[in-house]
Write a protein that holds these residues in place. Sequence first.
Motif, short mmCIF file in Angstrom:
data_model
loop_
_atom_site.label_atom_id
_atom_site.label_comp_id
_atom_site.label_asym_id
_atom_site.label_seq_id
_atom_site.Cartn_x
_atom_site.Cartn_y
_atom_site.Cartn_z
N THR A 1 0.82 -1.22 0.00
CA THR A 1 0.00 0.00 0.00
C THR A 1 0.85 1.27 0.00
O THR A 1 0.31 2.37 -0.03
CB THR A 1 -0.92 0.01 1.23
OG1 THR A 1 -0.11 -0.16 2.41
CG2 THR A 1 -1.93 -1.11 1.16
N GLY A 2 2.20 1.11 0.07
CA GLY A 2 3.08 2.27 0.03
C GLY A 2 3.55 2.77 1.38
O GLY A 2 4.36 3.69 1.46
N GLU A 3 3.05 2.18 2.46
CA GLU A 3 3.47 2.62 3.79
C GLU A 3 4.92 2.20 4.04
O GLU A 3 5.34 1.11 3.66
CB GLU A 3 2.55 2.02 4.86
CG GLU A 3 1.12 2.54 4.77
CD GLU A 3 0.20 1.85 5.76
OE1 GLU A 3 -0.75 2.50 6.24
OE2 GLU A 3 0.42 0.65 6.04
N ILE A 4 5.65 3.09 4.70
CA ILE A 4 7.08 2.90 4.90
C ILE A 4 7.38 2.64 6.37
O ILE A 4 6.84 3.30 7.26
CB ILE A 4 7.86 4.15 4.44
CG1 ILE A 4 7.73 4.35 2.94
CG2 ILE A 4 9.33 4.06 4.83
CD1 ILE A 4 8.34 5.65 2.45
N ARG A 5 8.24 1.65 6.61
CA ARG A 5 8.75 1.39 7.95
C ARG A 5 10.27 1.45 7.91
O ARG A 5 10.91 0.80 7.06
CB ARG A 5 8.29 0.03 8.47
CG ARG A 5 8.87 -0.31 9.84
CD ARG A 5 8.23 -1.54 10.45
NE ARG A 5 8.52 -2.74 9.68
CZ ARG A 5 8.04 -3.95 9.99
NH1 ARG A 5 7.24 -4.09 11.03
NH2 ARG A 5 8.35 -5.00 9.24
N VAL A 6 10.86 2.20 8.84
CA VAL A 6 12.30 2.30 8.98
C VAL A 6 12.72 1.44 10.17
O VAL A 6 12.19 1.61 11.27
CB VAL A 6 12.75 3.76 9.20
CG1 VAL A 6 14.27 3.84 9.29
CG2 VAL A 6 12.24 4.66 8.09
N VAL A 7 13.65 0.51 9.96
CA VAL A 7 14.07 -0.42 11.01
C VAL A 7 15.55 -0.20 11.30
O VAL A 7 16.36 -0.08 10.38
CB VAL A 7 13.83 -1.88 10.58
CG1 VAL A 7 14.29 -2.84 11.68
CG2 VAL A 7 12.35 -2.10 10.26
N ASP A 8 15.88 -0.16 12.59
CA ASP A 8 17.27 0.02 13.00
C ASP A 8 17.58 -0.97 14.10
O ASP A 8 16.81 -1.12 15.06
CB ASP A 8 17.49 1.45 13.51
CG ASP A 8 18.97 1.81 13.57
OD1 ASP A 8 19.53 2.17 12.53
OD2 ASP A 8 19.56 1.73 14.66
N TYR A 9 18.72 -1.67 13.97
CA TYR A 9 19.14 -2.65 14.97
C TYR A 9 20.12 -1.97 15.94
O TYR A 9 21.03 -1.26 15.52
CB TYR A 9 19.86 -3.83 14.31
CG TYR A 9 19.14 -4.41 13.12
CD1 TYR A 9 17.90 -5.03 13.23
CD2 TYR A 9 19.72 -4.34 11.84
CE1 TYR A 9 17.26 -5.57 12.13
CE2 TYR A 9 19.09 -4.88 10.73
CZ TYR A 9 17.85 -5.49 10.88
OH TYR A 9 17.21 -6.02 9.78
N LYS A 10 19.94 -2.24 17.22
CA LYS A 10 20.82 -1.67 18.24
C LYS A 10 21.47 -2.81 19.03
O LYS A 10 20.79 -3.67 19.58
CB LYS A 10 20.04 -0.76 19.20
CG LYS A 10 19.50 0.50 18.54
CD LYS A 10 20.62 1.37 18.02
CE LYS A 10 20.11 2.58 17.27
NZ LYS A 10 21.20 3.31 16.58
N THR A 11 22.80 -2.79 19.08
CA THR A 11 23.53 -3.83 19.82
C THR A 11 24.43 -3.24 20.89
O THR A 11 25.07 -3.98 21.63
CB THR A 11 24.42 -4.65 18.86
OG1 THR A 11 25.38 -3.78 18.25
CG2 THR A 11 23.58 -5.32 17.77
N GLY A 12 24.52 -1.91 20.97
CA GLY A 12 25.44 -1.27 21.90
C GLY A 12 24.97 -1.35 23.34
O GLY A 12 23.86 -1.76 23.64
N ALA A 13 25.85 -0.90 24.23
CA ALA A 13 25.57 -0.97 25.66
C ALA A 13 25.57 0.41 26.28
O ALA A 13 25.99 0.60 27.41
CB ALA A 13 26.61 -1.85 26.35
#
Length: 289
Positions: A157-169
């Motif tokens: 449908t054109g909807e956008i999702r931005v995904v970010d992985y976090k591994t820091g402490a």
Amino acid sequence: MDDQPPAAEPPRRPALSPSRASDFKQCPLLYRFRAVDRLPEVPTREQVRGTLVHSVLERLFSLPQAERVPGRAKELLRPVWTELSSGRPEWTDLFPGDDPGELHGWLESAERLVDAYFQLEDPRRLDPEACELHVETELGSGVLLRGYIDRLDVAPTGEIRVVDYKTGAAPRQIGEAKAMFQMKFYAVVLWRLRGVVPKQLKLMYLTDGQALAYTPDEAELVRFERTLEAIWQAILRAGRTGDFRPSPSKLCDWCSHQSRCPSFGGTPPEYPGWPEPDPGDESILDRAD
């Protein structure tokens, strides 16, 4: 016909990245050390592990959907580590050769982060538009924004999702504030590039297996855009004079430059002048934080 030397690429204009903008907000002197002086920093095992896990997840999504399973992802760890560390002695030096158990234990800790990712979502059900996507746009004010997005999902449908992985402490409260700043930065860039406000900004914390989702709106992005413009103008003012002042905080404990910082009795190197062509790039370690 005479052979002509290849034309030199024109220098890129100075740009603002989420990491460098965050540096300036945190401490203008830190921004100077990283973007102007470009002082080397010794990476930590945690930073390098974050880069490794990000790279493994990027490769995972290049596989056929049916192969995106935990065992296959963990099979990628050692070959990806070999590839990433090749030519980077400052990375391999983190693991003394006389104790191979240290590297083995470190790779096992990366495996646990990969396992945690699979507890948060099933990549076999996803079809991202892009991973490690380079994005760049110029705002109406002339400010150039540049960065890398871990993953971009686009619905039919054109909807956008931005995904970010976090591994820091990093400390959680401070870390989440910096992470959301980064995500809003990407939301502004995508909004200006595509004319669509992202439906969701999703942070995936692999250390503790939690996810944080946020839905921005257009009015919020307009305000955030003004914030970015104000940060860039402040950077330019400091760049003209060399007046990048330290701003001590709890994050000083993680800084590689205390010996050069006046807040800790140090003396910065002589100011080299505003850098050309471009102080805006993020390193591979920045993108994995």
